[in-house]
Every structure is written in C-alpha cells, then in structure tokens.
Design a protein around this motif. Structure first.
Motif, PDB file in Angstrom:
ATOM      1  N   ILE A  86      48.313  47.423 -19.874  1.00 39.72           N
ATOM      2  CA  ILE A  86      46.800  47.187 -19.798  1.00 39.72           C
ATOM      3  C   ILE A  86      46.567  47.549 -21.427  1.00 39.72           C
ATOM      4  O   ILE A  86      45.719  46.723 -22.133  1.00 39.72           O
ATOM      5  CB  ILE A  86      45.984  47.908 -19.084  1.00 39.72           C
ATOM      6  N   VAL A  87      46.748  49.063 -21.825  1.00 39.20           N
ATOM      7  CA  VAL A  87      46.672  49.189 -23.214  1.00 39.20           C
ATOM      8  C   VAL A  87      46.829  48.184 -24.244  1.00 39.20           C
ATOM      9  O   VAL A  87      46.264  47.889 -25.083  1.00 39.20           O
ATOM     10  CB  VAL A  87      47.035  50.630 -23.395  1.00 39.20           C
ATOM     11  N   SER A  88      48.165  47.749 -23.936  1.00 39.57           N
ATOM     12  CA  SER A  88      48.715  46.871 -25.092  1.00 39.57           C
ATOM     13  C   SER A  88      48.082  45.586 -25.385  1.00 39.57           C
ATOM     14  O   SER A  88      48.036  45.150 -26.414  1.00 39.57           O
ATOM     15  CB  SER A  88      50.396  46.416 -24.686  1.00 39.57           C
ATOM     16  N   GLN A  89      47.228  44.914 -24.226  1.00 45.86           N
ATOM     17  CA  GLN A  89      46.634  43.518 -24.260  1.00 45.86           C
ATOM     18  C   GLN A  89      45.227  44.165 -24.848  1.00 45.86           C
ATOM     19  O   GLN A  89      44.576  43.078 -24.942  1.00 45.86           O
ATOM     20  CB  GLN A  89      46.558  43.317 -22.912  1.00 45.86           C
ATOM     21  N   LEU A  90      44.677  45.433 -25.077  1.00 46.79           N
ATOM     22  CA  LEU A  90      43.323  45.729 -25.251  1.00 46.79           C
ATOM     23  C   LEU A  90      43.064  44.944 -26.937  1.00 46.79           C
ATOM     24  O   LEU A  90      43.972  45.399 -27.594  1.00 46.79           O
ATOM     25  CB  LEU A  90      43.121  46.985 -25.462  1.00 46.79           C
ATOM     26  N   GLN A  91      42.399  44.506 -27.100  1.00 47.64           N
ATOM     27  CA  GLN A  91      41.931  43.820 -28.214  1.00 47.64           C
ATOM     28  C   GLN A  91      40.809  44.609 -29.127  1.00 47.64           C
ATOM     29  O   GLN A  91      39.590  44.850 -28.457  1.00 47.64           O
ATOM     30  CB  GLN A  91      41.596  42.515 -28.269  1.00 47.64           C
ATOM     31  N   LEU A  92      41.174  44.707 -30.351  1.00 45.68           N
ATOM     32  CA  LEU A  92      40.163  45.670 -31.245  1.00 45.68           C
ATOM     33  C   LEU A  92      40.118  45.177 -32.554  1.00 45.68           C
ATOM     34  O   LEU A  92      41.056  44.423 -32.989  1.00 45.68           O
ATOM     35  CB  LEU A  92      40.704  46.911 -31.382  1.00 45.68           C
ATOM     36  N   PRO A  93      38.816  45.264 -33.204  1.00 39.28           N
ATOM     37  CA  PRO A  93      38.870  44.638 -34.647  1.00 39.28           C
ATOM     38  C   PRO A  93      39.375  45.665 -35.725  1.00 39.28           C
ATOM     39  O   PRO A  93      39.394  46.828 -35.288  1.00 39.28           O
ATOM     40  CB  PRO A  93      37.419  44.666 -35.042  1.00 39.28           C
ATOM     41  N   VAL A  94      40.044  44.946 -36.589  1.00 35.35           N
ATOM     42  CA  VAL A  94      40.808  45.829 -37.606  1.00 35.35           C
ATOM     43  C   VAL A  94      39.860  46.332 -38.761  1.00 35.35           C
ATOM     44  O   VAL A  94      39.448  45.357 -39.404  1.00 35.35           O
ATOM     45  CB  VAL A  94      42.198  45.172 -38.035  1.00 35.35           C
ATOM     46  N   PRO A  95      39.450  47.428 -39.214  1.00 33.73           N
ATOM     47  CA  PRO A  95      38.656  47.762 -40.251  1.00 33.73           C
ATOM     48  C   PRO A  95      39.333  47.441 -41.429  1.00 33.73           C
ATOM     49  O   PRO A  95      40.483  47.328 -41.479  1.00 33.73           O
ATOM     50  CB  PRO A  95      38.375  49.243 -40.161  1.00 33.73           C
ATOM     51  N   SER A  96      38.293  47.384 -42.373  1.00 33.59           N
ATOM     52  CA  SER A  96      39.076  47.291 -43.699  1.00 33.59           C
ATOM     53  C   SER A  96      39.912  48.389 -44.299  1.00 33.59           C
ATOM     54  O   SER A  96      39.754  49.241 -43.827  1.00 33.59           O
ATOM     55  CB  SER A  96      37.658  46.942 -44.877  1.00 33.59           C
ATOM     56  N   VAL A  97      40.636  48.048 -45.460  1.00 36.25           N
ATOM     57  CA  VAL A  97      41.272  49.270 -46.219  1.00 36.25           C
ATOM     58  C   VAL A  97      40.660  50.259 -46.256  1.00 36.25           C
ATOM     59  O   VAL A  97      40.770  51.556 -46.099  1.00 36.25           O
ATOM     60  CB  VAL A  97      42.092  48.709 -47.359  1.00 36.25           C
TER      61      VAL A  97
END
Length: 906
Positions: free
Chosen positions: A842-853
């Motif tokens: 379940i955790v591996s499929q969680l989608q999240l936005p990647v912040p800028s550097v």
C-alpha cells in the motif's frame, strides 16, 4: 327544603348553589377570601399544601386542609370546607392538629393563630389551640354590614395579621428555597458522592446500592418537576428557581418536620405514596411497572437525609433529557453496565444526529410510530418524544386543542421501547425517564425483542404475560414506521442453550446456504439479528435508523449480512462516526449510522446513497469527569455538524445539487457499504499537483524496502540488502533490543529480550538513516528515521524498513509520509475494519508531489538543525546532572550499587 329558603342570598351567592364541597369552595370560600383582601399569591390551595400526620380522635391519618392563607410568606390560618349537609364538628380536631404541626416546626412562637370551618350554612372561627369557636356566622350574616361580618374582617384580614408583627426563626413554612441549575460535572460528582455514601453506610452490593439511589433520585426528579410547574416559583436569567420552602418536599426541612410523625418520612410517606399511586395506574393499565408491588425504599433515615442534603439545592429536572442514562453510566461498573455484552450507551450527539436522520413525521393525517427494541435507559425514546413534540409546537396551522391531542397521542401511543435486561432492569429505568417527560413509560416493555414469537412462560406473572401479549398484538397488527436504535455490538446468541437455539431457529440470517442445503450457524451477533428483527417489525416503506459496527458494512466475513440488507432494504444513507465516538463507554469500536428503508416488494431497485463522514459527533462526550474549556467547544462543533449533516441529507432527499458531493451511485455499495470504501478515494489531489507543475511520484520510486516488504520476503533472505543483519530467533540466544516508533515520528528503544524468546520468526537490525514504517500505526504518524544512537536495534515484521533511492534524503521522505495528506491517503487505501494496517504494497503505491531542490534542501536542513539542537539539549541535561551530582555527592558508587541491588524489575 322550601323553595323560599333556597332563594335566599348573601353577599357571595345564592344558598341554592351550595351543595357539595366543591360548590362551597367555588361560590363561597373563594369569594370570601377575596373580600377579606387576600391576593392570589397569598392563597395556598389544597394541592400545593403538604400532607401531615394529624390526630382524629384516637386515629391518625395523613391530612391537609383545603386552603392556607399566607401573610409575609408565612402561613397564618387555614380553612376547611365541607358540603352543606355535613356537620363541622367531626373535622375540627384534624384542622387544629394541622395548625399544631405547623407551629411545632417553628422554634420561636406560633405563626398559625386561627382556622376556619365552613359548610356555607355555618362558618366557625377557631383559635388554633382552643376547642370552641370564638365566632360563629350563619349564611345570612355575610351581608356586608352585620356585626359578626365586621368582626370577622377585623380579626381575619391580611392587615390584622401583618399588624401583629410576627417574627420567628426561619422554618419550612416561611423561608424560600433556591434550586439552581448544575453542570454535568457537578451532578456527576454529587451522584458519585451519594452512591458511595449509600454503598458504605448500608453494606449493599454495588448494584443494589445503585437501585436504591435510583429510587431517591426519582423522588428528587418528581419534586423538581413539581417546582417547575408551580406558579409560585420564580426563575432568574441564569435558570435559578426561587420557591417558598413549604412547596418543596425533597428537603431536609421537610424531613425534620415529618420526623415527628414518621421515623423515616421519605421512605414511608413519599416513596410509599408513590408506589401506591403507581400501582393504581398499573391496575388501570395506564402505566407499566417501575417498582415491585409493596416495594420499599430500603435505606436508613440517616442515609436518606444525607443524600437529600447533598441534592436538595440542585435542579435535576432541567438537565439533559437523558439524565437517567447519564446516571446509569456514571455508577455501574463495566460488567454491570454491560461492557462484556457489547451494550454501550449512546452519546447524546449521536442520538440527536440519528433522530435528525430518522425524519419523524408528525402531521394531521399521519404520525409516525417509532420503536427502539434495545432501548437501554431510553435515550432514543426521549429524543424522539422531544423531536415530535417540537414539530407539533412549531406547526402554526394547528389549534391549541389539536396540539394538545397530538402531544398526548405521541407520548402515549407512538413511542415504543423494549429492553431485555433484568439485573439491572433497564426497561424500568427507561420508564422512569419517560414518566418524568410526559409519558409514564406506558409503551416500554421488558422482554427479549429478538424472540420473534414473544413467548410467555408458565412461571411468569399474569402482569408479565399481559405485557408480552400487548406488545405482540401491536407488532403483529400494526407494525412501526421507524426503528431508531443502537443495538449491542458484541452480544451473541449461540446454539449451546435451548432458549437461544430456539430463538436462532426463527432467523433467516442464522442459516447459511451450503450447496443444496441450509446449514445453521453456531452463533450470531445480536446486532445482525436486530437488522432482521426490525425488518419484521417495520411496515413496508418503514425506516431503520441504526448505529452499526463498521465491520458489518465492510468486513469480509459479513458479506452475507450485507447481501441480506441489499435484498430487504433500500440503503438511503450511511454516515460514518469518528473512531472515538463511544469513548465515554470505553468502547473501541468504529461505527456508522445507517438509514435503511424496508422494500415494498423484492424487485424494488436500489437508489443513489447519501454518505458523509463526521469528525465531531460523539467526541463531545468524554470519559473523564473533569470539565475542560475544550468540552464546550466540542459540544458546539458537534451541534454544528449535526445541523450540516441534517441539512445535506434533506437536500439529498429533495434531489438538490447541494448534496451531490455526498452522493454515491447505487452500484457503489455492491461490495462494501462503509463510507471510507465508497465515498472518498486515495490520490484525489494528484491531478491538482500535476496541474500546478509538480512532479508526482509513488513512494516506491523514492524508497526501496530492506525488510518487512511482502515481495521481498517471498524471494527469501538472500534478496535483502544486508542479509548479515537478519536475526533468526530460533538460531540466536543473543540479547536484542526491540525498536519502537511513536506516533510523533520518533524512534526509541523498547524491551530488551533474548532473541530466541521472540514470537517472530525473523528480526532485522536497523542502521542509521533507515526509514522505518509501522504497518499498524503509520496512519497515526508512526514513521521514523533511525538515528545513530539506535543503530543495531531490531525491527519486527510489523515494520517495513526502507532505504532512500538515490537523490532522496530520508528526512525529506520522512516528513512527506507524516503529512495529513499522505496519512489520509494511506488510511483510505488500507485494509481491515478495525486497526488500520498498511503494508509496503500500500505504501509503495502512495503518490506524492516532489518538492523543488530548494524546498527539499530547506526542509532537510531544518530537520538536521532540530536534531543537532536536540543532541545539544541532551548534553546540557547530562552536564547539569553531573555538576549537581559532583558538587553535592548525589552521584556516587554506593548509591549506584544500592540501585543495582534493590531496584524492582521493569
């Protein structure tokens, strides 16, 4: 009697109208008192006077006169009226005795100076302590000018008593009492004190002490109810009631005065009269039994007086309508309260929301009949009564007569309750509750509602059999429009006993289809049985509004129950309640409220379903007794949420667009029916993030598992990054320290054990920088990055241990996984209806936005700085301890040796 005599008239009336006692009072005495100059507030009628034990020859009896007259809030004389054909002489003694009793209650002087006896034809004035009248008047003497009339006015007018300047120490008859509202915490504290007082002084069992206390509280509530209805009571802005003390029976002053006549007046007089009055109502079939025939209040006078002193100033009647339910919850321990049976009491806000969803109908042409077949102390019954009465009162098209008729019909014919409990008898407590709120419990039954046949037994009394027959007739001939209820969650009926087997055999749900045969189940939860039972009791189109365990709505083992629901009902609404909604009952059960409508025919199609998830309803009632400011905020938040849900559901029923966001298609409930599975969905913000220009990745693209992941354990230990860090307990006797991850995202050391004592077949040694995710508590924030000092501790398979992929810092991923958005999506994607589990799949499929550097570096630096400060703080603590210990010799070898030798095990 000659007609000429009948036509005679004095200043008040024709002699002909004087016949029985009532006519003497109406046409003669009332007008006499007005002519003497007494205001309404100074005239106390018989109903407002206290009965006292008086002498009548050699006999003693309870008695009160027809009138008492007050001057300066003190009774100064009384009147006894009789029918015109009755002699006055036989009644003089009891009137004189009553005056004596009042005077005896005063420490200084005798305020009651006279009494008057009259039958209209003859009126006699007595001084309170003399056997012969000081003035006698015939019917004709009341002409406004006679010498006797002038004398009567001179000695009996209000001014005559005021001029005597009566003054004495306060007594029951001249002082006023203040009855004030009290907070729930104050009431609970007073009740707790009283219950403990009874328990300790009377040597009763816990439950027996409680039932005796219920009797005393019943008398208190009756007294407070009478005070609220008394026109002599004045109410201030804060709800405080001021009332003449002689109008209050539940007081130590009343007890002290009555102790001259009875050694235990509350038990002998008040409770004795109550039981006798109720028995008469039962005999007339107007009421159901609350107390056994001849039941007594079995408490000593000293104990009763102590309880009365504690409660007399508190206004219990203005409390929340389910007062008796609160009382019951407060004092019965977990076993008596029914915790082992799954019998939890419903929070008031949940009751109010369910009643709002029930949408009870009250019209000229139709009034809903409701039932709660596991009513407990009557919370749903009282709320239904209040809701339906409010609809009557708010209907401006109804006349006063129509409103009165509808209110009586609702109270006596439209609200039905059942409870099976015998010890303690919850149905009787519900009857008390209803009795005090206008009904008398005339439709509350003590029987097992799950016995569809409502069977009687030869050993039962005729009264019990009649009660069962009455309910059976109503159930079979008319049925009910609404079932509003919270059935016990955990109680089961099993085939181990004949009684329960015979009941189970009546249920369709108690059998499973197995090929060509129907196989009986060994046991069935009563909450499931009640769904079928209410289907039987409801009329076609009738509504079942029930609190339900979420496992029934979504658990794999309950699929056939959901299939039954879809076959028999139209699911109208499912409203999820917070997980802590039943915290006051110490019940760790996730629940919802469902609204089901009984189908008119089997082919009736399912329609779209209203769904909502509450966050505040139920949590406004806390387990602790102490009141905090947050409690009022929670109560208001719960009320606002009830209003919002009620309005949205009404919009849904009306087909308005307001409810579109809270509506799911009919086929959404073909599998699970719980709100979490049907309404919201994980990843709902992915498109928004992408539209905003953010890169979106799955957690599996940022982390790779080292231990605890399903796909890795299937491949064997050799595929794990650090196979040397695997600990196989069966092959290892080394000491290992278990790792724990707290809700606040901090990893810490747990118990140290011998590896071979572990119940797990494999453990894993963590290293600094590992990201550890709890399978059970990740949704609460239990995700941690391992610090250097915890390296080497072991994680069980209840955790997934991960390493960041290249380019991703563990602190960044740790923070992202602990955000509300990530935890909410994990919760929605999780499996199970109880404790929410999230594995690596379940955790591996969680989608999240990647912040800028820039954002990533700033976030990571902030965490690193915080950890550096934590280490510095810890070093300062240690320096302070060393400095103090060294300067005062508080840290020495001998002290450490003593600790090592004698400290108890952890």
């Amino acid at each position: 009697m000659p007609s000429s005599f009948n036509s005679q008239r004095n200043m008040f009336c024709d002699r002909a109208v004087l016949g029985n006692e009532a006519s003497v009072e109406t046409f003669f005495v009332n007008r006499l008192l007005e002519e003497l100059g007494y205001r309404d507030g100074q005239i106390k009628t018989k109903e407002s006077l206290t009965k006292l034990m008086v002498s009548e020859g050699r006999q003693r009896k309870m008695y009160r006169p027809d009138y008492a007259l007050e001057v300066d809030n003190t009774i100064r004389w009384v009147v006894e009226a009789k029918a015109r054909d009755e002699s006055l002489l036989p009644f003089v003694g009891q009137a004189a005795s009553y005056c004596h009793k009042i005077n005896a209650s005063h420490r200084d002087g005798n305020p009651v100076t006279h009494f008057i006896m009259t039958n209209g034809d003859q009126t006699e004035v007595y001084e309170w302590d003399r056997q012969d009248p000081i003035l006698s008047l015939s019917f004709k003497d009341f002409d406004g000018v006679s010498e006797k009339w002038v004398k009567l006015k001179e000695i009996m007018s209000p001014d005559a008593f005021a001029s005597k300047g009566w003054s004495s120490q306060p007594s029951l008859f001249e002082t006023s009492m203040t009855i004030r509202p009290a907070s729930i915490s104050e009431i609970n504290a007073a009740f707790a004190w009283c219950h403990k007082f009874i328990y300790r002084r009377e040597n009763y069992s816990y439950s027996a002490a409680f039932m005796e206390f219920v009797k005393v509280v019943f008398l208190k509530l009756l007294s407070d109810k009478a005070i609220h209805a008394n026109p002599e009571a004045s109410v201030s802005e804060d709800g405080t009631l001021q009332i003449p003390a002689n109008e209050v029976k539940f007081s130590t002053a009343w007890i002290e005065r009555m102790e001259r006549e009875s050694p235990n007046p509350v038990a002998d007089v008040q409770f004795g009269n109550l039981v006798r009055d109720l028995e008469e109502e039962i005999r007339k079939r107007n009421k159901k039994r609350i107390f056994n025939p001849g039941e007594i209040l079995d408490l000593s006078p000293e104990t009763i007086k102590g309880v009365v002193a504690k409660l007399q100033d508190l206004d219990l009647y203005s409390m929340d309508s389910d007062l008796n339910g609160r009382l019951f919850e407060t004092f019965l321990n977990a076993t008596l309260r029914g915790k082992d049976l799954g019998q939890f009491f419903t929070p008031r806000s949940v009751v109010k929301l369910a009643t709002r969803l029930a949408d009870l109908q009250v019209r000229r042409d139709h009034v809903d009949t409701m039932i709660d077949a596991c009513c407990g102390t009557g919370g749903f019954l009282i709320e239904s009564l209040s809701d339906m009465w409010a609809k009557v009162d708010g209907n401006k098209s109804l006349s006063a007569a129509e409103k009165g008729k509808l209110r009586e019909d609702i109270a006596t014919q439209r609200i039905f309750g059942i409870d099976v409990a015998k010890e303690p008898a919850l149905a009787r407590i519900a009857r008390i509750n209803m009795y005090l709120h206008g009904d008398g419990g005339s439709r509350v039954y003590q029987l097992d509602a799950l016995d569809k046949r409502v069977r009687s037994h030869p050993t039962e009394t005729r009264e019990v059999r009649d009660e069962k027959d009455e309910f059976k007739y109503v159930a079979e001939t008319s049925g009910f429009d609404v079932a509003l209820t919270n059935p016990p969650f955990a109680k089961e009926y099993a085939r181990k006993t004949d009684v329960e087997r015979q009941i189970l055999d009546q249920y369709e749900l108690a059998f499973q289809d197995s090929g060509r045969t129907r196989k009986p189940v060994s046991s069935l939860k009563s909450s499931m049985m009640f769904i079928e039972r209410y289907h039987d009791l409801l009329r076609p189109g009738g509504r079942l509004v029930t609190v339900i365990d979420d496992s029934i709505l979504g658990g794999d083992r309950e699929k056939r129950i959901r299939s039954y629901v879809r076959d028999k009902f139209i699911v109208k609404a499912v409203v999820s309640l917070p997980g802590d909604a039943f915290q006051r009952s110490q019940a760790r059960v996730k629940t919802s409220i469902v609204v089901l409508q009984k189908k008119h025919h089997p082919e009736e199609e399912q329609t779209p379903v209203f769904m909502y998830y509450c966050t505040r309803v139920g949590i406004d009632e806390v387990a602790r007794q102490r009141v905090l400011p947050i409690d009022e905020e929670n109560r208001k938040a719960a009320e606002a949420e009830i209003e919002k849900v009620g309005s949205l559901y009404k919009a849904f029923l009306d087909g308005r667009a307001d409810a579109d966001d809270w509506t799911v298609a009919a086929d959404a409930i073909n599998g699970r029916m719980d709100v979490k599975a049907c309404l919201p969905s994980p990843g709902r913000n992915v498109e928004k993030w992408q539209d905003a220009g953010h890169k979106v990745l799955s957690v599996g693209e940022m982390l790779r598992p080292a231990f605890g992941a399903v796909e890795i354990s299937a491949d064997g230990l050799q595929s794990i990054d650090r196979a040397s860090d695997i600990v196989v307990p069966a092959e290892n006797d080394d000491l290992v320290t278990l790792l724990r991850v707290r809700y606040d995202g901090v990893a810490e050391s747990g118990e140290t054990i011998v590896a071979s004592d572990s119940t797990y077949d494999v453990l894993y040694k963590v290293k600094a920088g590992d990201v550890v995710i709890s399978h059970i508590n990740a949704v609460h924030g239990a995700v941690a990055v391992i610090p250097v000092e915890l390296e080497g501790m072991v994680a069980t398979k209840e955790y997934t241990v991960c390493r960041p992929r290249e380019g991703y810092h563990p602190f960044l991923i740790w923070q992202m996984l602990r955000t509300p958005e990530a935890r909410a999506d994990l919760l929605l994607a999780s499996t199970g209806m109880g404790r929410t589990r999230v594995d690596w799949g379940i955790v591996s499929q969680l989608q999240l936005p990647v912040p800028s550097v820039e954002v990533s570096e700033a976030a990571v630096k902030a965490v690193e700085d915080a950890r550096s400060l934590e280490r510095k703080a810890q070093a300062l603590y240690e320096t302070a301890a060393r400095t103090l210990g060294a300067s005062l010799n508080l840290d020495n070898a001998e002290a450490r040796a003593l600790l090592a030798a004698f400290k108890p095990p952890r």
